[in-house]
Write a protein that holds these residues in place. Structure first.
Motif, short mmCIF file in Angstrom:
data_model
loop_
_atom_site.label_atom_id
_atom_site.label_comp_id
_atom_site.label_asym_id
_atom_site.label_seq_id
_atom_site.Cartn_x
_atom_site.Cartn_y
_atom_site.Cartn_z
N CYS A 69 0.85 -1.20 0.00
CA CYS A 69 0.00 0.00 0.00
C CYS A 69 0.89 1.24 0.00
N HIS B 205 0.32 4.11 1.14
CA HIS B 205 0.18 4.87 2.38
C HIS B 205 0.80 4.07 3.54
N ASN B 206 0.23 2.93 3.81
CA ASN B 206 0.78 1.96 4.78
C ASN B 206 1.06 2.56 6.14
N ARG B 207 0.27 3.56 6.53
CA ARG B 207 0.53 4.20 7.82
C ARG B 207 -0.70 4.25 8.73
N CYS B 208 -1.79 3.62 8.34
CA CYS B 208 -2.98 3.69 9.18
C CYS B 208 -2.73 2.93 10.49
N PHE C 161 -4.48 1.30 12.44
CA PHE C 161 -5.26 0.10 12.73
C PHE C 161 -4.96 -1.05 11.77
N CYS C 162 -4.15 -0.81 10.75
CA CYS C 162 -4.03 -1.76 9.63
C CYS C 162 -2.68 -2.45 9.62
N MET D 229 -2.21 -4.99 7.14
CA MET D 229 -2.28 -5.83 5.94
C MET D 229 -0.98 -5.85 5.15
N TYR D 230 -0.35 -4.70 5.01
CA TYR D 230 0.81 -4.65 4.12
C TYR D 230 2.09 -4.25 4.85
N ASN E 182 -4.76 -0.02 -3.00
CA ASN E 182 -4.76 1.26 -3.72
C ASN E 182 -4.13 1.21 -5.11
N GLU F 157 -13.54 4.08 6.40
CA GLU F 157 -13.32 3.83 7.83
C GLU F 157 -14.15 4.78 8.69
N LYS G 51 -5.08 8.22 8.79
CA LYS G 51 -5.66 7.66 7.57
C LYS G 51 -5.15 8.39 6.33
S1 SF4 Z 1 -6.16 0.86 5.68
FE1 SF4 Z 1 -5.85 0.99 3.45
S2 SF4 Z 1 -4.76 2.96 3.16
FE2 SF4 Z 1 -4.53 2.40 5.32
S3 SF4 Z 1 -2.59 1.29 5.45
FE3 SF4 Z 1 -4.22 -0.26 5.22
S4 SF4 Z 1 -4.36 -0.62 3.01
FE4 SF4 Z 1 -3.20 1.31 3.28
#
Ligand code: SF4
Length: 293
Positions: free
Chosen positions: A25, A27-30, A32-33, A35-36, A74, A133, A145
């Motif tokens: 991703c 952004h990869n800075r949320c 709560f996430c 995933m990546y 994204n 979100e 976000k």
């Molecule tokens: S929620 Fe979406 S935008 Fe934010 S880090 Fe995860 S994949 Fe990236």
């Protein structure tokens, strides 16, 4: 086809052929996430992606392929000219496709002009999955976000105006005990302004390796229980005015809230009220999970 790392896709894309166009991703800075977290973002070479599409055409019988998802996070960030080449090849190889989709957060959708979005639609991009979100600016800022309520509205409206279907995701419980009302009300305001085709409800659950996961473990984030989340969802649904479909298609949710707005709004509120009347022990435990898959 070649894939790097764990591949995520929305549950609604469970039957889709998956082509990985980006890795990770941008952004990869949320907060709560996760995933990546193990991937460094990059856009794959267009030639490699085209080869993968051809490979997919030899792996799956094109007569029976109805949907295709462009992973990772994204993918909409790719240059429009490159996306157009990819979409055209997809349509050549899979002429019976009904749906081609990708993830697109509002800040990356905003990089496309209306004309570019229309070109993408004409080339075959039919749906964007957008992790809204929340629409609440203080919460968007707090969880990093990287977008705002205004971006959500502008991006969502641009996607809809281009004729691309829009699926927006709401993360119930993300505001904790402090921001639940603003979270629900401002999210409803975004959803009413955009009127996405689909609203998909998710329930926030802290995960290891994330800022909110660490805060939760340290006792610095109070996770609302099932009744708190349901109270927040009730406020959200009460304030929805659109015409789209609402889904609750994730195992972490505490109530099956689904239907079409506005006709099924009362039924959705009744489903939430029924869940609110249940005792705590009926619901799953609340706490950290290793992954939200
Ligand atoms: S929620 Fe979406 S935008 Fe934010 S880090 Fe995860 S994949 Fe990236």
């Amino acid at each position: 086809m070649r894939y790097e790392g764990i591949i995520y896709r929305p549950p609604s894309e469970g039957e889709s052929v998956i082509i990985q166009a980006t890795v990770g991703c941008p952004h990869n800075r949320c907060d709560f996430c996760n995933m990546y977290k193990r991937k460094k973002f990059r856009i794959r070479k267009v030639e490699d992606i085209l080869e993968d599409i051809d490979m997919a055409g030899q792996t799956y019988d094109p007569r029976f392929v109805r949907s295709l998802f462009l992973a990772d996070g994204n993918t909409i960030i790719m240059r429009t000219a490159h996306l157009l080449r990819i979409l055209r090849r997809i349509r050549e190889v899979f002429p019976f496709l009904e749906r081609v989709t990708s993830y697109g957060a509002s800040q990356y959708v905003a990089l496309k002009s209306g004309e570019e979005l229309r070109e993408l639609r004409q080339a075959g991009l039919t749906r964007i999955h957008c992790g809204m979100e929340t629409g609440h600016d203080p919460l968007l800022l707090k969880v990093h976000k990287g977008t705002t309520m205004r971006d959500h509205i502008a991006g969502g409206q641009a996607v809809r105006a281009a004729g691309i279907e829009l699926s927006m995701y709401y993360l119930a419980g993300l505001g904790g005990e402090e921001m639940w009302e603003g979270h629900a009300l401002d999210s409803a305001a975004v959803l009413n302004a955009v009127d996405p085709d689909f609203l998909r409800i998710r329930t926030f659950t802290p995960m290891p390796g994330t800022v909110l996961g660490t805060a939760f473990e340290a006792g610095e984030f109070t996770l609302p229980g099932p009744h708190g989340v349901l109270r927040e969802l009730r406020l959200l649904v009460e304030n929805l005015e659109g015409s789209g479909l609402v889904f609750s298609d994730h195992w972490l949710n505490f109530a099956d809230v689904r239907g079409r707005l506005p006709a099924d709004k009362e039924a959705m509120l009744a489903a939430i009220d029924s869940a609110l009347a249940l005792p705590r022990q009926v619901f799953r435990p609340v706490g950290m999970i290793s992954d939200s898959l």
